[in-house]
Design a protein around this motif. Structure first.
Motif, PDB file in Angstrom:
ATOM      1  N   PRO A   1     -18.777   7.353 -33.693  1.00 48.58           N
ATOM      2  CA  PRO A   1     -18.315   8.130 -34.846  1.00 48.58           C
ATOM      3  C   PRO A   1     -16.841   7.865 -35.125  1.00 48.58           C
ATOM      4  O   PRO A   1     -16.083   7.509 -34.221  1.00 48.58           O
ATOM      5  CB  PRO A   1     -18.537   9.585 -34.399  1.00 48.58           C
ATOM      6  CG  PRO A   1     -18.463   9.526 -32.906  1.00 48.58           C
ATOM      7  CD  PRO A   1     -19.067   8.205 -32.522  1.00 48.58           C
ATOM      8  N   LYS A   2     -16.444   8.021 -36.376  1.00 48.37           N
ATOM      9  CA  LYS A   2     -15.049   7.788 -36.769  1.00 48.37           C
ATOM     10  C   LYS A   2     -14.176   8.954 -36.329  1.00 48.37           C
ATOM     11  O   LYS A   2     -14.603  10.109 -36.321  1.00 48.37           O
ATOM     12  CB  LYS A   2     -14.939   7.602 -38.281  1.00 48.37           C
ATOM     13  CG  LYS A   2     -15.778   6.460 -38.837  1.00 48.37           C
ATOM     14  CD  LYS A   2     -15.372   5.118 -38.241  1.00 48.37           C
ATOM     15  CE  LYS A   2     -16.201   3.975 -38.832  1.00 48.37           C
ATOM     16  NZ  LYS A   2     -15.885   2.679 -38.194  1.00 48.37           N
ATOM     17  N   LEU A   3     -12.936   8.625 -35.981  1.00 48.59           N
ATOM     18  CA  LEU A   3     -11.937   9.635 -35.624  1.00 48.59           C
ATOM     19  C   LEU A   3     -10.743   9.458 -36.548  1.00 48.59           C
ATOM     20  O   LEU A   3      -9.892   8.602 -36.303  1.00 48.59           O
ATOM     21  CB  LEU A   3     -11.487   9.474 -34.169  1.00 48.59           C
ATOM     22  CG  LEU A   3     -12.289  10.131 -33.064  1.00 48.59           C
ATOM     23  CD1 LEU A   3     -11.636   9.856 -31.714  1.00 48.59           C
ATOM     24  CD2 LEU A   3     -12.427  11.622 -33.278  1.00 48.59           C
ATOM     25  N   PRO A   4     -10.638  10.234 -37.635  1.00 48.67           N
ATOM     26  CA  PRO A   4      -9.525  10.073 -38.575  1.00 48.67           C
ATOM     27  C   PRO A   4      -8.175  10.194 -37.876  1.00 48.67           C
ATOM     28  O   PRO A   4      -7.902  11.166 -37.174  1.00 48.67           O
ATOM     29  CB  PRO A   4      -9.735  11.233 -39.563  1.00 48.67           C
ATOM     30  CG  PRO A   4     -11.197  11.544 -39.475  1.00 48.67           C
ATOM     31  CD  PRO A   4     -11.564  11.294 -38.044  1.00 48.67           C
ATOM     32  N   GLY A   5      -7.337   9.170 -38.052  1.00 47.16           N
ATOM     33  CA  GLY A   5      -6.000   9.192 -37.471  1.00 47.16           C
ATOM     34  C   GLY A   5      -5.945   8.850 -35.998  1.00 47.16           C
ATOM     35  O   GLY A   5      -4.857   8.820 -35.407  1.00 47.16           O
TER      36      GLY A   5
END
Length: 280
Positions: free
Chosen positions: A95-99
């Motif tokens: 999953p993406k982790l913003p920042g």
């Protein structure tokens, strides 16, 4: 709220931007700026400083959320972020982790499957991988050939490999007969192909290799190949404590958890509603 002074590479690693060693290289390459000036190794920062990596601001937080994923790596995936040959990597399904970004805790070669841990805490990743910490890694191994007690004793006593001595701290027979025997082995470091090379030193061939445990974390049967699962806070804290790190806040990356059976029933109700309208 301000924070006490901390070394820049440690702050960057905590921010999930890479391991502490990677951040040290970034500082040496002049990619880290503090208050408009190039940082040097040994510099420290506080929350009031303007810290930037590759021109992008890095927010320094006292209470950073710590996350850990358990990933079941299939054979054929590689442990790099990008591959020039276009092969699938272990980062593709995360999953993406913003920042932030996921940092892999250790590696598995392309032909090895099983447990890989990922975290957004570079400092914890660095400690869990460091040889001085002596973190146990357990593997399930299928061996081709007749395995004798002398072979097992030799691998536990220690074998001289081309890159130095190596040994298993434990070898247990699991099941199988003849040329299809499964063993569980425990090793305290993660050198390249070390498990395979130890068996090869005894004239034996490893035909399947799967990591099933890293430290206190086991690969559960609910985590299918190619899928990930969040580690709960209690397990993350236990893993952190094993490398002398304090507890940290936790927050699930899954925003909405919906029961799949409930979702199926909702779809059925919607379809029936549409069909009934068509009959009016």
């Amino acid at each position: 709220m301000t924070m006490s002074e901390e070394r820049i590479q440690k702050v960057l690693a905590k921010a999930g931007l890479g391991s502490r060693r990677e951040m040290e290289r970034a500082i040496e390459e002049g990619r880290v700026i503090v208050n408009g000036e190039k940082a040097t190794l040994g510099d420290k920062v506080t929350a009031s400083d303007d810290l930037r990596l590759d021109g992008k601001p890095v927010k320094v937080e006292n209470e950073k959320v710590r996350r850990v994923l358990v990933y079941n790596k299939p054979e054929g995936e590689i442990c790099t972020r990008k591959d020039p040959e276009g092969r699938h990597t272990v980062f593709d399904r995360l999953p993406k982790l913003p920042g932030e970004r996921w940092v892999a805790i250790g590696r598995l070669d392309i032909n090895t499957s099983g447990l890989l841990l990922f975290t957004n805490d570079g400092e914890m990743a660095n400690r869990l991988m460091h040889p001085s910490r002596q973190i146990e890694r357990e593997y399930a191994v299928r061996v081709l050939g007749e395995v004798s007690q002398d072979n097992i004793d030799a691998m536990c006593a220690g074998v001289e490999l081309e890159d130095g001595p190596a040994r298993f701290t434990d070898v247990q027979f699991f099941n199988g007969k003849g040329s299809n025997q499964w063993f569980h082995v425990v090793i305290m470091e993660g050198r390249n192909r070390e498990v395979r090379r130890l068996w090869e030193s005894q004239g034996l061939q490893v035909s399947r290799l799967k990591r099933v445990r890293y430290g206190s974390v086991f690969l559960e049967s609910t985590v299918r190949a190619g899928t990930w699962q969040e580690l709960p806070k209690k397990e993350i804290d236990r893993l952190a404590a094993s490398v002398e790190l304090p507890s940290a806040p936790w927050k699930s990356i899954i925003k909405h958890k919906r029961d799949p059976m409930k979702r199926k029933m909702e779809k059925q109700r919607t379809r029936r509603s549409v069909e009934n309208k068509g009959r009016v």
